[in-house]
Design a protein around this motif. Structure first.
Motif, PDB file in Angstrom:
ATOM      1  N   ASP A 243       0.865  -1.174   0.000  1.00  0.00           N
ATOM      2  CA  ASP A 243       0.000   0.000   0.000  1.00  0.00           C
ATOM      3  C   ASP A 243       0.904   1.225   0.000  1.00  0.00           C
ATOM      4  OD1 ASP A 243      -1.744   2.060   0.428  1.00  0.00           O
ATOM      5  OD2 ASP A 243      -2.828   1.108   2.073  1.00  0.00           O
ATOM      6  N   TYR A 244       1.185   1.725  -1.195  1.00  0.00           N
ATOM      7  CA  TYR A 244       2.113   2.842  -1.315  1.00  0.00           C
ATOM      8  C   TYR A 244       1.579   4.107  -0.652  1.00  0.00           C
ATOM      9  CZ  TYR A 244       5.471   0.564  -4.451  1.00  0.00           C
ATOM     10  OH  TYR A 244       6.458  -0.237  -4.974  1.00  0.00           O
ATOM     11  N   VAL A 245       0.278   4.286  -0.660  1.00  0.00           N
ATOM     12  CA  VAL A 245      -0.301   5.472  -0.017  1.00  0.00           C
ATOM     13  C   VAL A 245       0.024   5.454   1.468  1.00  0.00           C
ATOM     14  CG1 VAL A 245      -2.432   6.674   0.568  1.00  0.00           C
ATOM     15  CG2 VAL A 245      -2.132   5.724  -1.734  1.00  0.00           C
ATOM     16  N   ALA A 246      -0.216   4.315   2.119  1.00  0.00           N
ATOM     17  CA  ALA A 246       0.055   4.195   3.551  1.00  0.00           C
ATOM     18  C   ALA A 246       1.552   4.237   3.828  1.00  0.00           C
ATOM     19  CB  ALA A 246      -0.549   2.899   4.085  1.00  0.00           C
ATOM     20  N   ALA A 247       2.321   3.550   2.998  1.00  0.00           N
ATOM     21  CA  ALA A 247       3.770   3.511   3.206  1.00  0.00           C
ATOM     22  C   ALA A 247       4.387   4.900   3.092  1.00  0.00           C
ATOM     23  CB  ALA A 247       4.411   2.560   2.200  1.00  0.00           C
ATOM     24  N   ASP A 248       3.927   5.674   2.102  1.00  0.00           N
ATOM     25  CA  ASP A 248       4.461   7.018   1.926  1.00  0.00           C
ATOM     26  C   ASP A 248       4.073   7.925   3.088  1.00  0.00           C
ATOM     27  OD1 ASP A 248       6.102   8.653   0.479  1.00  0.00           O
ATOM     28  OD2 ASP A 248       4.562   9.339  -0.911  1.00  0.00           O
ATOM     29  N   ALA A 249       2.868   7.723   3.609  1.00  0.00           N
ATOM     30  CA  ALA A 249       2.433   8.506   4.770  1.00  0.00           C
ATOM     31  C   ALA A 249       3.289   8.172   5.996  1.00  0.00           C
ATOM     32  CB  ALA A 249       0.964   8.246   5.069  1.00  0.00           C
ATOM     33  N   GLU A 250       3.629   6.892   6.164  1.00  0.00           N
ATOM     34  CA  GLU A 250       4.463   6.476   7.289  1.00  0.00           C
ATOM     35  C   GLU A 250       5.860   7.083   7.211  1.00  0.00           C
ATOM     36  OE1 GLU A 250       4.485   2.257   7.364  1.00  0.00           O
ATOM     37  OE2 GLU A 250       2.373   2.067   7.947  1.00  0.00           O
ATOM     38  N   ASP A 251       6.335   7.324   5.993  1.00  0.00           N
ATOM     39  CA  ASP A 251       7.670   7.900   5.817  1.00  0.00           C
ATOM     40  C   ASP A 251       7.738   9.374   6.216  1.00  0.00           C
ATOM     41  OD1 ASP A 251       8.573   5.493   4.855  1.00  0.00           O
ATOM     42  OD2 ASP A 251       8.590   6.092   2.742  1.00  0.00           O
ATOM     43  N   SER A 252       6.607  10.003   6.413  1.00  0.00           N
ATOM     44  CA  SER A 252       6.578  11.453   6.641  1.00  0.00           C
ATOM     45  C   SER A 252       7.433  11.880   7.830  1.00  0.00           C
ATOM     46  CB  SER A 252       5.137  11.928   6.853  1.00  0.00           C
ATOM     47  OG  SER A 252       4.363  11.746   5.668  1.00  0.00           O
ATOM     48  N   ILE A 253       7.556  11.019   8.841  1.00  0.00           N
ATOM     49  CA  ILE A 253       8.316  11.398  10.039  1.00  0.00           C
ATOM     50  C   ILE A 253       9.801  11.575   9.739  1.00  0.00           C
ATOM     51  CG2 ILE A 253       6.688  10.276  11.599  1.00  0.00           C
ATOM     52  CD1 ILE A 253       8.648   7.931  11.807  1.00  0.00           C
ATOM     53  N   PHE A 254      10.261  11.070   8.614  1.00  0.00           N
ATOM     54  CA  PHE A 254      11.688  11.143   8.295  1.00  0.00           C
ATOM     55  C   PHE A 254      12.043  12.385   7.484  1.00  0.00           C
ATOM     56  CE2 PHE A 254      10.787   6.562   8.764  1.00  0.00           C
ATOM     57  CZ  PHE A 254      11.648   6.284   9.812  1.00  0.00           C
ATOM     58  N   TYR A 255      11.049  13.157   7.089  1.00  0.00           N
ATOM     59  CA  TYR A 255      11.301  14.356   6.290  1.00  0.00           C
ATOM     60  C   TYR A 255      11.378  15.581   7.178  1.00  0.00           C
ATOM     61  CZ  TYR A 255      10.283  11.719   2.025  1.00  0.00           C
ATOM     62  OH  TYR A 255      10.311  10.820   0.997  1.00  0.00           O
ATOM     63  N   THR A 256      12.351  16.428   6.909  1.00  0.00           N
ATOM     64  CA  THR A 256      12.472  17.711   7.600  1.00  0.00           C
ATOM     65  C   THR A 256      12.541  18.821   6.558  1.00  0.00           C
ATOM     66  OG1 THR A 256      14.898  17.558   7.639  1.00  0.00           O
ATOM     67  CG2 THR A 256      13.701  16.665   9.535  1.00  0.00           C
ATOM     68  N   GLY A 257      12.298  20.027   6.979  1.00  0.00           N
ATOM     69  CA  GLY A 257      12.419  21.160   6.070  1.00  0.00           C
ATOM     70  C   GLY A 257      11.153  21.525   5.343  1.00  0.00           C
ATOM     71  N   PHE A 258      10.094  20.761   5.545  1.00  0.00           N
ATOM     72  CA  PHE A 258       8.824  21.083   4.909  1.00  0.00           C
ATOM     73  C   PHE A 258       7.909  21.777   5.919  1.00  0.00           C
ATOM     74  CE2 PHE A 258      10.114  17.325   2.282  1.00  0.00           C
ATOM     75  CZ  PHE A 258      10.335  18.045   1.109  1.00  0.00           C
ATOM     76  N   ASN A 259       7.020  22.644   5.387  1.00  0.00           N
ATOM     77  CA  ASN A 259       6.118  23.415   6.248  1.00  0.00           C
ATOM     78  C   ASN A 259       4.855  23.744   5.463  1.00  0.00           C
ATOM     79  OD1 ASN A 259       6.903  25.664   4.554  1.00  0.00           O
ATOM     80  ND2 ASN A 259       8.724  25.885   5.850  1.00  0.00           N
ATOM     81  N   ASP A 260       4.172  24.827   5.827  1.00  0.00           N
ATOM     82  CA  ASP A 260       2.911  25.174   5.172  1.00  0.00           C
ATOM     83  C   ASP A 260       3.094  25.725   3.765  1.00  0.00           C
ATOM     84  OD1 ASP A 260       1.509  24.356   7.372  1.00  0.00           O
ATOM     85  OD2 ASP A 260       1.341  26.357   8.258  1.00  0.00           O
ATOM     86  N   THR A 261       4.289  26.149   3.432  1.00  0.00           N
ATOM     87  CA  THR A 261       4.530  26.693   2.095  1.00  0.00           C
ATOM     88  C   THR A 261       5.491  25.840   1.274  1.00  0.00           C
ATOM     89  OG1 THR A 261       6.277  28.143   2.963  1.00  0.00           O
ATOM     90  CG2 THR A 261       4.053  29.060   2.798  1.00  0.00           C
ATOM     91  N   GLU A 262       6.335  25.066   1.929  1.00  0.00           N
ATOM     92  CA  GLU A 262       7.214  24.113   1.250  1.00  0.00           C
ATOM     93  C   GLU A 262       6.691  22.723   1.575  1.00  0.00           C
ATOM     94  OE1 GLU A 262       9.978  24.704  -0.652  1.00  0.00           O
ATOM     95  OE2 GLU A 262      10.018  26.894  -0.412  1.00  0.00           O
ATOM     96  N   LEU A 263       6.124  22.045   0.577  1.00  0.00           N
ATOM     97  CA  LEU A 263       5.398  20.808   0.851  1.00  0.00           C
ATOM     98  C   LEU A 263       5.953  19.626   0.066  1.00  0.00           C
ATOM     99  CD1 LEU A 263       2.951  23.253   0.175  1.00  0.00           C
ATOM    100  CD2 LEU A 263       1.867  21.676   1.755  1.00  0.00           C
ATOM    101  N   ARG A 264       5.926  18.458   0.710  1.00  0.00           N
ATOM    102  CA  ARG A 264       6.271  17.219   0.008  1.00  0.00           C
ATOM    103  C   ARG A 264       5.011  16.667  -0.627  1.00  0.00           C
ATOM    104  NH1 ARG A 264       6.534  11.392   1.035  1.00  0.00           N
ATOM    105  NH2 ARG A 264       5.549  11.652   3.097  1.00  0.00           N
ATOM    106  N   ALA A 265       5.080  16.394  -1.909  1.00  0.00           N
ATOM    107  CA  ALA A 265       3.936  15.803  -2.614  1.00  0.00           C
ATOM    108  C   ALA A 265       4.025  14.290  -2.462  1.00  0.00           C
ATOM    109  CB  ALA A 265       3.955  16.213  -4.082  1.00  0.00           C
ATOM    110  N   ARG A 266       3.359  13.753  -1.463  1.00  0.00           N
ATOM    111  CA  ARG A 266       3.391  12.307  -1.253  1.00  0.00           C
ATOM    112  C   ARG A 266       2.330  11.633  -2.124  1.00  0.00           C
ATOM    113  NH1 ARG A 266      -0.429  10.424   2.375  1.00  0.00           N
ATOM    114  NH2 ARG A 266      -1.553  11.971   3.629  1.00  0.00           N
TER     115      ARG A 266
END
Length: 355
Positions: free
Chosen positions: A149-172
């Motif tokens: 389930d790539y949708v769930a897996a990509d969501a789980e990876d979110s904790i490992f990303y830094t530097g993103f905020n309300d204006t700089e976003l990761r397109a998961r």
């Protein structure tokens, strides 16, 4: 491409927002020579993903692994296409911007699992060969082809990303159940995994949830060529939400006439298939410049030395290295003492088998 044309990525345009329902426009242009700031912006995007992958390895994969596994990771990270798009819109007369970043392919967690989990990857042409004393780890399980389930897996990876905020976003990776965007296979690949599609779907999601209004404009770039599926998605998004979209893609070559003119003028020369500066030897094409920058990012952050690891079965001397083919010695080459084969400057040195 003229430098002025690249200011579309330099935050220099204001757009009035038309009503949703009025069709927008879609423009895809090309960048050949490395001009403007396009390459630098995509390099920043790439670094977000390299840093996240480093965090994933540090957290989930703490053992020592065969060299071939590190090579598999390196190849996956450097080959995955990167994209960056800006969505500009107006609220109460004020221009606002949201910047979306994406890396093509599977979620990073799944990518790491593919490299370090499961069976030993097959040796590819040009891969560094193991020494005879190095174990193959035949006890590793055979490949398990299970639906992820790539949708769930990509969501789980979110904790490992830094530097993103309300204006700089990761397109998961997002579900496409209610989406008007319909990716299709091109050359046997699922184009829902393309970085452009991930960003377009993220923009659509933010429009659906009223995180921002429609009728804005998108300016962006992708570190390669965009496919027919992503072009169709851009047109659908533009038509549905009245968005003007301008995407710059990178080609790995120039039109023959332009290339020949640069070579004839003495400005450039061909080194293999690459067009490089005649004096410095540095690549001239934006795509090559970006590829080299991303390769350096991976070499710097995703290797056993930087992660304080050793190759499995090989005593490790901390040093900077790049996995690559060992150069075979020609007749007459080798040291006076032992005539040993000298690896190329970028390749890893394997110790000789001990008797």
């Amino acid at each position: 491409m003229h430098r002025a044309a690249l200011t579309t990525l330099g935050f220099s345009f204001l757009f009035l927002a038309p009503c949703i329902g009025s069709a927008g426009t879609v423009v895809v242009d090309n960048i050949g020579l490395d001009e403007g700031n396009t390459t630098g912006l995509l390099e920043v995007t790439s670094q977000h993903y390299v840093d996240a992958m480093r965090a994933i390895i540090s957290d989930r994969y703490k053992d020592d692994y065969l060299a071939i596994r590190w090579e598999a990771l390196e190849t996956s990270m450097t080959n995955a296409q990167v994209a960056r798009m800006e969505y500009r819109f107006i609220v109460n007369g004020e221009t606002r911007i949201r910047v979306y970043h994406a890396l093509g392919g599977a979620p990073l967690g799944a990518m790491a699992q593919s490299a370090f989990g499961g069976s030993t990857p097959a040796i590819t042409p040009g891969s560094p060969q193991r020494p005879d004393h190095m174990e193959w780890s035949d006890d590793l399980p055979s490949p398990v082809r299970e639906a992820i389930d790539y949708v769930a897996a990509d969501a789980e990876d979110s904790i490992f990303y830094t530097g993103f905020n309300d204006t700089e976003l990761r397109a998961r990776i997002l579900p496409t159940g209610t989406s008007v965007l319909e990716p299709f296979d091109v050359d046997g690949a699922d184009r829902a995994m393309d970085p452009e599609f991930k960003i377009l779907r993220a923009i659509e999601h933010d429009l659906e949830t009223h995180a921002m209004p429609g009728g804005g404009s998108v300016r962006g770039a992708v570190g390669g060529a965009t496919c027919g599926s992503c072009r169709a998605a851009m047109q659908t998004l533009s038509d549905t939400y009245g968005i003007d979209i301008h995407l710059t893609q990178m080609f790995g070559s120039l039109p023959g006439r332009q290339r020949d003119a640069l070579v004839a003028s003495g400005t450039a020369k061909l080194r293999g298939r690459r067009l490089v500066n005649s004096e410095s030897g540095r690549p001239l094409l934006a795509r090559d410049v970006l590829a080299d920058a991303r390769d350096q990012q991976v070499r710097r952050s995703l290797n056993p030395s930087s992660l304080k690891r050793s190759f499995k079965g090989i005593p490790w001397r901390p040093r900077s290295f790049r996995l690559g083919p060992l150069r075979q010695s020609r007749a007459g080459e080798g040291s006076a003492e032992g005539g040993s084969t000298a690896p190329n400057a970028d390749a890893m040195e394997f110790p000789s088998p001990q008797c």
